[in-house]
Scaffold this motif. Structure first.
Motif, PDB file in Angstrom:
ATOM      1  N   GLU A 196       0.823  -1.207   0.000  1.00  0.00           N
ATOM      2  CA  GLU A 196       0.000   0.000   0.000  1.00  0.00           C
ATOM      3  C   GLU A 196       0.858   1.260   0.000  1.00  0.00           C
ATOM      4  OE1 GLU A 196      -4.181   1.425   1.858  1.00  0.00           O
ATOM      5  OE2 GLU A 196      -2.812   0.426   3.246  1.00  0.00           O
ATOM      6  N   HIS A 217      -7.939  -1.835  -3.267  1.00  0.00           N
ATOM      7  CA  HIS A 217      -9.268  -2.386  -2.953  1.00  0.00           C
ATOM      8  C   HIS A 217      -9.171  -3.891  -2.690  1.00  0.00           C
ATOM      9  CE1 HIS A 217     -11.878   1.026  -3.422  1.00  0.00           C
ATOM     10  NE2 HIS A 217     -11.435   1.291  -4.641  1.00  0.00           N
ATOM     11  N   ARG A 241      -8.155  -4.707   0.715  1.00  0.00           N
ATOM     12  CA  ARG A 241      -9.208  -4.441   1.709  1.00  0.00           C
ATOM     13  C   ARG A 241     -10.406  -5.358   1.534  1.00  0.00           C
ATOM     14  NH1 ARG A 241      -8.029   0.951  -0.386  1.00  0.00           N
ATOM     15  NH2 ARG A 241      -6.371   1.796   0.909  1.00  0.00           N
TER      16      ARG A 241
END
Length: 187
Positions: free
Chosen positions: A86, A110, A113
Motif C-alpha cells: 500500500e 481495494h 481491503r
C-alpha cells in the motif's frame, strides 16, 4: 549491456539477461530502467525477494516510474506484505484519472481491503485506459479472473467472503495474486 540484456530476455534466455543486467546495475551509471529490468527477470524466475530489491533500487533512482512502482506493489502483495504494498501503490493515485496505473494501483488497494467488486471496477478502468502495455492488461484480466474464481468457489458474493483479512498469511489474497502473477507475461 542493456541492449544485450534486452536481446537475451526477448529470446527467453533469462540467465544471459540476468548476467548482463547484474553487470549493468553494478556500474556507477546504472539507471532505474536497468534495475527494473533485472527485477523483472528475477520475478519471471520466481526470485521475488531479489526482484523486490531491484524494483526498490529503481524507485530510489526515479520515483516517478509508474510501471516500476506498480510492479513493486504487486510483488509486495504477492509476498504477503500488504502494508508495504500500500505504501508503494498509494502515490499512483496522484497520476489522476487519465492514467491506467492510478486505476491499477487503486484496484490492488481495494483487493487488499477485500473490496473485490471495487477492485474489479478499477482494474477494468485501468485496462480501458492502458493502450500501451497490452501484456499488463492480460495480467490484470488474470487478477479479475482469479477474483471471479474465488467468488465462484466460495459460493458467496466475493465482496462478503467471511474470515478474509489482509494479513501476512492471507491465503485468499495470495491465491488471487499468485494466480495472476505466475501467469505474468513480460512487460
Amino acid at each position: 549491456l542493456l541492449a544485450l540484456a534486452i536481446s537475451a530476455s526477448t529470446a527467453a534466455n533469462s540467465d544471459a539477461a540476468i548476467t548482463y543486467l547484474r553487470e549493468a546495475v553494478s556500474r556507477l551509471d546504472a539507471t532505474a530502467e536497468m534495475h527494473f529490468l533485472l527485477g523483472s527477470e528475477y520475478a519471471q524466475i520466481k526470485l521475488y525477494s531479489d526482484a523486490i530489491a531491484q524494483m526498490e533500487a529503481a524507485i530510489a533512482i526515479d520515483p516517478s516510474q509508474a510501471l516500476v512502482r506498480f510492479q513493486l506493489g504487486l510483488l509486495w502483495l504477492t509476498s504477503g506484505n500488504a502494508v508495504q504494498a500500500e505504501q508503494v501503490l498509494l502515490p499512483l493515485e496522484a497520476l489522476g484519472n487519465n492514467s491506467p496505473f492510478s486505476y491499477f494501483g487503486c484496484g490492488l488497494c481495494h483487493l487488499m481491503r477485500d473490496q473485490f467488486e471495487d477492485a474489479k471496477v478499477c482494474l477494468y478502468q485501468g485496462i480501458a485506459l492502458n493502450t500501451q502495455n497490452l501484456p499488463l492488461n492480460a495480467d490484470m484480466r488474470r487478477i479479475i479472473t482469479a477474483i471471479d474464481a474465488l467468488s465462484s468457489a466460495s459460493g458467496v458474493d466475493a465482496q462478503n467472503i467471511p474470515g478474509v483479512e489482509v494479513s501476512e498469511g492471507n491465503q485468499h489474497l495470495q491465491h488471487v495474486l499468485l494466480s495472476a502473477y505466475q501467469g505474468s507475461q513480460r512487460h
